[in-house]
Scaffold this motif. Structure first.
Motif, mmCIF file in Angstrom:
data_model
loop_
_atom_site.group_PDB
_atom_site.id
_atom_site.type_symbol
_atom_site.label_atom_id
_atom_site.label_comp_id
_atom_site.label_asym_id
_atom_site.label_seq_id
_atom_site.Cartn_x
_atom_site.Cartn_y
_atom_site.Cartn_z
ATOM 1 N N ALA A 64 -11.564 -9.506 4.882
ATOM 2 C CA ALA A 64 -10.927 -8.257 5.298
ATOM 3 C C ALA A 64 -11.864 -7.106 4.900
ATOM 4 C CB ALA A 64 -9.559 -8.117 4.643
ATOM 5 N N HIS A 65 -12.873 -6.882 5.705
ATOM 6 C CA HIS A 65 -13.958 -5.984 5.337
ATOM 7 C C HIS A 65 -13.516 -4.547 5.081
ATOM 8 C CE1 HIS A 65 -16.473 -9.334 6.237
ATOM 9 N NE2 HIS A 65 -16.116 -9.331 7.514
ATOM 10 N N LYS A 66 -12.620 -4.031 5.887
ATOM 11 C CA LYS A 66 -12.145 -2.651 5.687
ATOM 12 C C LYS A 66 -11.422 -2.536 4.348
ATOM 13 C CE LYS A 66 -10.854 1.573 6.931
ATOM 14 N NZ LYS A 66 -11.191 2.465 5.857
ATOM 15 N N GLU A 67 -10.606 -3.523 4.037
ATOM 16 C CA GLU A 67 -9.868 -3.508 2.773
ATOM 17 C C GLU A 67 -10.817 -3.670 1.585
ATOM 18 O OE1 GLU A 67 -8.964 -5.165 5.485
ATOM 19 O OE2 GLU A 67 -7.009 -4.331 5.970
ATOM 20 N N VAL A 68 -11.845 -4.515 1.745
ATOM 21 C CA VAL A 68 -12.851 -4.671 0.689
ATOM 22 C C VAL A 68 -13.527 -3.336 0.425
ATOM 23 C CG1 VAL A 68 -15.097 -5.706 0.121
ATOM 24 C CG2 VAL A 68 -13.273 -7.125 1.082
ATOM 25 N N TYR A 69 -13.934 -2.669 1.489
ATOM 26 C CA TYR A 69 -14.586 -1.375 1.348
ATOM 27 C C TYR A 69 -13.667 -0.364 0.654
ATOM 28 C CZ TYR A 69 -16.552 3.145 2.552
ATOM 29 O OH TYR A 69 -17.030 4.427 2.486
ATOM 30 N N ASP A 70 -12.435 -0.253 1.115
ATOM 31 C CA ASP A 70 -11.487 0.697 0.524
ATOM 32 C C ASP A 70 -11.252 0.412 -0.952
ATOM 33 O OD1 ASP A 70 -11.223 1.963 2.978
ATOM 34 O OD2 ASP A 70 -9.359 0.924 3.505
ATOM 35 N N CYS A 71 -11.061 -0.849 -1.274
ATOM 36 C CA CYS A 71 -10.775 -1.239 -2.656
ATOM 37 C C CYS A 71 -11.999 -1.019 -3.549
ATOM 38 C CB CYS A 71 -10.329 -2.700 -2.686
ATOM 39 S SG CYS A 71 -9.683 -3.226 -4.268
ATOM 40 N N SER A 72 -13.169 -1.362 -3.053
ATOM 41 C CA SER A 72 -14.371 -1.192 -3.869
ATOM 42 C C SER A 72 -14.665 0.285 -4.127
ATOM 43 C CB SER A 72 -15.570 -1.894 -3.237
ATOM 44 O OG SER A 72 -15.857 -1.361 -1.973
ATOM 45 N N LEU A 73 -14.343 1.151 -3.173
ATOM 46 C CA LEU A 73 -14.506 2.587 -3.417
ATOM 47 C C LEU A 73 -13.572 3.076 -4.515
ATOM 48 C CD1 LEU A 73 -15.010 4.437 -0.018
ATOM 49 C CD2 LEU A 73 -16.662 3.991 -1.821
ATOM 50 N N LYS A 74 -12.357 2.562 -4.527
ATOM 51 C CA LYS A 74 -11.417 2.932 -5.594
ATOM 52 C C LYS A 74 -11.947 2.485 -6.947
ATOM 53 C CE LYS A 74 -7.324 2.738 -2.645
ATOM 54 N NZ LYS A 74 -6.112 1.977 -2.330
ATOM 55 N N ILE A 75 -12.534 1.296 -6.981
ATOM 56 C CA ILE A 75 -13.104 0.798 -8.237
ATOM 57 C C ILE A 75 -14.262 1.684 -8.670
ATOM 58 C CG2 ILE A 75 -14.395 -1.121 -9.281
ATOM 59 C CD1 ILE A 75 -12.667 -2.992 -7.477
ATOM 60 N N LEU A 76 -15.128 2.049 -7.746
ATOM 61 C CA LEU A 76 -16.262 2.897 -8.087
ATOM 62 C C LEU A 76 -15.825 4.275 -8.570
ATOM 63 C CD1 LEU A 76 -18.729 1.902 -5.250
ATOM 64 C CD2 LEU A 76 -19.049 1.538 -7.708
ATOM 65 N N LYS A 77 -14.712 4.765 -8.072
ATOM 66 C CA LYS A 77 -14.194 6.051 -8.557
ATOM 67 C C LYS A 77 -13.731 5.938 -10.006
ATOM 68 C CE LYS A 77 -12.938 8.054 -4.143
ATOM 69 N NZ LYS A 77 -11.871 8.496 -3.260
ATOM 70 N N LYS A 78 -13.198 4.779 -10.373
ATOM 71 C CA LYS A 78 -12.737 4.566 -11.746
ATOM 72 C C LYS A 78 -13.866 4.132 -12.671
ATOM 73 C CE LYS A 78 -7.957 3.322 -10.775
ATOM 74 N NZ LYS A 78 -7.134 3.983 -11.777
ATOM 75 N N ASP A 79 -14.828 3.398 -12.120
ATOM 76 C CA ASP A 79 -15.936 2.857 -12.910
ATOM 77 C C ASP A 79 -17.209 2.937 -12.082
ATOM 78 O OD1 ASP A 79 -17.672 1.446 -14.510
ATOM 79 O OD2 ASP A 79 -16.675 -0.496 -14.271
#
Length: 72
Positions: free
Chosen positions: A19-34
């Protein structure tokens, strides 16, 4: 707001299901936190490439150049 652990779990689930769009969205959230999470950056870049979003991938590379240079 999701915890970092919850986001990492979601990222793994989305990665396993292509689920590439979801991977991208989720990884951006992680990068915002860490912002030093290189695994999230790599997954984000792979997802963008799979989505044919090369310009966005390039922009992300530009933003996190220092993080990538520290990866062995």
């Amino acid at each position: 707001m999701s915890s970092l652990t919850d986001l990492l779990t979601q990222l793994q689930v989305h990665s396993n299901s292509d689920a590439h769009k979801e991977v991208y969205d989720c990884s951006l959230k992680i990068l915002k936190k860490d912002s030093s999470n290189i695994a999230a950056l790599k997954k984000s870049l792979i997802a963008l490439i799979n989505l044919d979003k090369y310009t966005t991938a390039y922009s992300l590379l530009q933003k996190y150049t220092s993080l990538l240079s520290s990866d062995d």
